[in-house]
Design an enzyme around this catalytic site. Structure first.
Site, PDB file in Angstrom:
ATOM      1  N   ASN A 107      49.739  52.736  49.856  1.00 32.98           N
ATOM      2  CA  ASN A 107      49.845  53.649  48.274  1.00 32.98           C
ATOM      3  C   ASN A 107      51.113  54.043  47.781  1.00 32.98           C
ATOM      4  O   ASN A 107      52.146  54.543  48.853  1.00 32.98           O
ATOM      5  CB  ASN A 107      48.616  53.877  48.017  1.00 32.98           C
ATOM      6  CG  ASN A 107      46.839  53.329  47.976  1.00 32.98           C
ATOM      7  OD1 ASN A 107      46.887  52.217  47.700  1.00 32.98           O
ATOM      8  ND2 ASN A 107      46.406  53.910  48.840  1.00 32.98           N
ATOM      9  N   CYS A 108      51.906  53.520  46.259  1.00 33.38           N
ATOM     10  CA  CYS A 108      52.455  54.895  45.995  1.00 33.38           C
ATOM     11  C   CYS A 108      52.657  55.618  46.723  1.00 33.38           C
ATOM     12  O   CYS A 108      51.976  56.971  47.341  1.00 33.38           O
ATOM     13  CB  CYS A 108      52.026  54.935  44.587  1.00 33.38           C
ATOM     14  SG  CYS A 108      53.506  54.951  43.607  1.00 33.38           S
ATOM     15  N   PRO A 109      53.945  56.232  47.084  1.00 32.62           N
ATOM     16  CA  PRO A 109      55.608  55.007  46.557  1.00 32.62           C
ATOM     17  C   PRO A 109      55.610  53.920  47.795  1.00 32.62           C
ATOM     18  O   PRO A 109      56.634  53.440  47.543  1.00 32.62           O
ATOM     19  CB  PRO A 109      56.033  56.708  46.580  1.00 32.62           C
ATOM     20  CG  PRO A 109      56.245  57.139  47.176  1.00 32.62           C
ATOM     21  CD  PRO A 109      54.711  57.095  47.830  1.00 32.62           C
ATOM     22  N   ASP A 120      48.158  47.443  46.096  1.00 31.92           N
ATOM     23  CA  ASP A 120      47.926  48.811  45.248  1.00 31.92           C
ATOM     24  C   ASP A 120      47.688  48.313  44.323  1.00 31.92           C
ATOM     25  O   ASP A 120      48.262  47.787  43.743  1.00 31.92           O
ATOM     26  CB  ASP A 120      48.633  49.196  45.596  1.00 31.92           C
ATOM     27  CG  ASP A 120      48.668  50.486  45.161  1.00 31.92           C
ATOM     28  OD1 ASP A 120      48.295  51.003  44.362  1.00 31.92           O
ATOM     29  OD2 ASP A 120      49.999  51.858  45.128  1.00 31.92           O
ATOM     30  N   ASP A 125      54.595  49.621  38.579  1.00 24.27           N
ATOM     31  CA  ASP A 125      55.105  50.157  39.792  1.00 24.27           C
ATOM     32  C   ASP A 125      56.454  49.442  40.309  1.00 24.27           C
ATOM     33  O   ASP A 125      57.944  49.561  39.797  1.00 24.27           O
ATOM     34  CB  ASP A 125      54.567  50.764  41.318  1.00 24.27           C
ATOM     35  CG  ASP A 125      53.673  51.728  40.971  1.00 24.27           C
ATOM     36  OD1 ASP A 125      54.132  52.651  39.589  1.00 24.27           O
ATOM     37  OD2 ASP A 125      53.595  52.350  41.429  1.00 24.27           O
TER      38      ASP A 125
END
Length: 84
Positions: free
Chosen positions: A16-18, A43, A49
């Site tokens: 997941n982010c980042p 994600d 993103d």
């Protein structure tokens, strides 16, 4: 399926982010001019993103993004070309 031919594939499924963006940057830095990096993520946030990262990164061109399903799981594929 994208019409882009990926030179290299980066699998960041389950992250997941980042992390997808951080790993995309690392892989992108190692590409030669004209190469296309395929990034495969689970994600959903990676759609915005990675688009934002490409727009703010000199020499990065987001050429395609697609959503697909693999084994019942949504996957997001991004194709980023390194400018010549």
């Amino acid at each position: 399926m994208s019409t882009e031919t990926a030179t290299e594939t980066l699998d960041v499924k389950g992250q997941n982010c980042p992390m997808p963006v951080i790993k995309t940057k690392g892989a992108f830095d190692g590409l030669a001019a004209g190469d296309v990096l395929e990034v495969v993520s689970t994600d959903s946030g990676s759609m915005s993103d990675i688009k934002g990262w490409a727009e703010s990164t000199e020499g990065a061109e987001l050429v395609d993004q697609e959503e697909a399903t693999e084994d019942g799981t949504a996957v997001y594929k991004h194709y980023v070309r390194k400018a010549e």
